[in-house]
Design a protein around this motif. Sequence first.
Motif, PDB file in Angstrom:
ATOM      1  N   ALA A  62       0.955  -1.029  -0.051  1.00  0.00           N
ATOM      2  CA  ALA A  62       0.002   0.055   0.177  1.00  0.00           C
ATOM      3  C   ALA A  62       0.863   1.154   0.214  1.00  0.00           C
ATOM      4  O   ALA A  62       0.554   2.208  -0.748  1.00  0.00           O
ATOM      5  CB  ALA A  62      -0.842   0.105   1.238  1.00  0.00           C
ATOM      6  N   LEU A  63       1.931   1.117   0.559  1.00  0.00           N
ATOM      7  CA  LEU A  63       2.799   2.200   0.894  1.00  0.00           C
ATOM      8  C   LEU A  63       3.559   2.659  -0.683  1.00  0.00           C
ATOM      9  O   LEU A  63       3.715   3.557  -1.000  1.00  0.00           O
ATOM     10  CB  LEU A  63       4.002   2.187   1.825  1.00  0.00           C
ATOM     11  N   GLN A  64       3.940   1.373  -1.258  1.00  0.00           N
ATOM     12  CA  GLN A  64       4.511   1.591  -2.581  1.00  0.00           C
ATOM     13  C   GLN A  64       3.571   2.311  -3.419  1.00  0.00           C
ATOM     14  O   GLN A  64       4.065   2.804  -4.340  1.00  0.00           O
ATOM     15  CB  GLN A  64       4.914   0.184  -3.141  1.00  0.00           C
ATOM     16  N   LYS A  65       2.416   1.769  -3.394  1.00  0.00           N
ATOM     17  CA  LYS A  65       1.537   2.330  -4.508  1.00  0.00           C
ATOM     18  C   LYS A  65       1.263   4.080  -3.921  1.00  0.00           C
ATOM     19  O   LYS A  65       1.321   4.674  -5.031  1.00  0.00           O
ATOM     20  CB  LYS A  65       0.143   1.618  -4.268  1.00  0.00           C
ATOM     21  N   PHE A  66       1.094   4.301  -2.887  1.00  0.00           N
ATOM     22  CA  PHE A  66       0.878   5.569  -2.641  1.00  0.00           C
ATOM     23  C   PHE A  66       2.178   6.361  -2.746  1.00  0.00           C
ATOM     24  O   PHE A  66       2.208   7.637  -3.387  1.00  0.00           O
ATOM     25  CB  PHE A  66       0.679   5.764  -1.029  1.00  0.00           C
ATOM     26  N   ALA A 118       6.584  -2.057   6.078  1.00  0.00           N
ATOM     27  CA  ALA A 118       5.918  -0.972   5.593  1.00  0.00           C
ATOM     28  C   ALA A 118       6.637   0.446   6.344  1.00  0.00           C
ATOM     29  O   ALA A 118       6.985   1.383   5.631  1.00  0.00           O
ATOM     30  CB  ALA A 118       4.490  -0.790   5.905  1.00  0.00           C
ATOM     31  N   VAL A 119       7.111   0.176   7.456  1.00  0.00           N
ATOM     32  CA  VAL A 119       7.820   1.173   8.268  1.00  0.00           C
ATOM     33  C   VAL A 119       9.093   1.537   7.614  1.00  0.00           C
ATOM     34  O   VAL A 119       9.323   2.753   7.407  1.00  0.00           O
ATOM     35  CB  VAL A 119       7.918   0.926   9.697  1.00  0.00           C
ATOM     36  N   ARG A 139      12.395   5.331   4.302  1.00  0.00           N
ATOM     37  CA  ARG A 139      13.557   5.253   3.063  1.00  0.00           C
ATOM     38  C   ARG A 139      12.700   6.349   2.082  1.00  0.00           C
ATOM     39  O   ARG A 139      13.599   7.062   1.521  1.00  0.00           O
ATOM     40  CB  ARG A 139      13.644   3.959   2.269  1.00  0.00           C
ATOM     41  N   HIS A 140      11.554   6.423   2.112  1.00  0.00           N
ATOM     42  CA  HIS A 140      10.718   7.482   1.072  1.00  0.00           C
ATOM     43  C   HIS A 140      10.117   8.633   1.711  1.00  0.00           C
ATOM     44  O   HIS A 140       9.738   9.284   0.809  1.00  0.00           O
ATOM     45  CB  HIS A 140       9.769   6.561   0.247  1.00  0.00           C
TER      46      HIS A 140
END
Length: 188
Positions: A122-126, A151-152, A157-158
């Motif tokens: 979900a974080l990658q998509k966001f 996810a954390v 990193r981003h």
Amino acid sequence: MVRADHPGHTLVVLCFVVFSDRGGYVVAYSDAPDDSANESSVSEPGSTAPKVLTFRMKQLAAMSANGFEQACADLLARDGFVRPRRVGGSGDLGADVVAVDPDDHKVVVQCKQYSAPVGSGALQKFNGTAVPEHHADIAVIVALNGFTRPAVDFAQRHGIVLIGRPELKRWAHGEHLYAVVEEQRSPA
């Protein structure tokens, strides 16, 4: 005159929404007694501090997805963000709420009301839409039940701001979003 301290009297709760000429709004209400012994209160008994919008975690958990997104928009409005609006829905490209802070930084929020912690997918998509599609200066994911360790790690990193259950509780109970985020970023 209505007295709430006597069992035979009714407590009246008033809700006001004030629209400003800049498109933002402030939501305030008079406080009803909190019937949840496990939830904290924003103001101390006898305090003369003005009442501010707050939510109990049980309220947030019981909301629809749209209601949860709107609650996050309302909390941003309470914190002084300009033009907070819920944009979530089909085709939202990962943005559920968009607002601008007083320093003109665009904040894009993804709201996750999952029953389990949010994973890195979900974080990658966001991450792939927050800046390129929505031009976010600050990308935030709010998750009712927190985040997985991957996810954390991805968020760190981003540069994605994570608001998990403990942070959400503090924000919902009256702390400014940036105070919650700053404390999260401060070394322990």
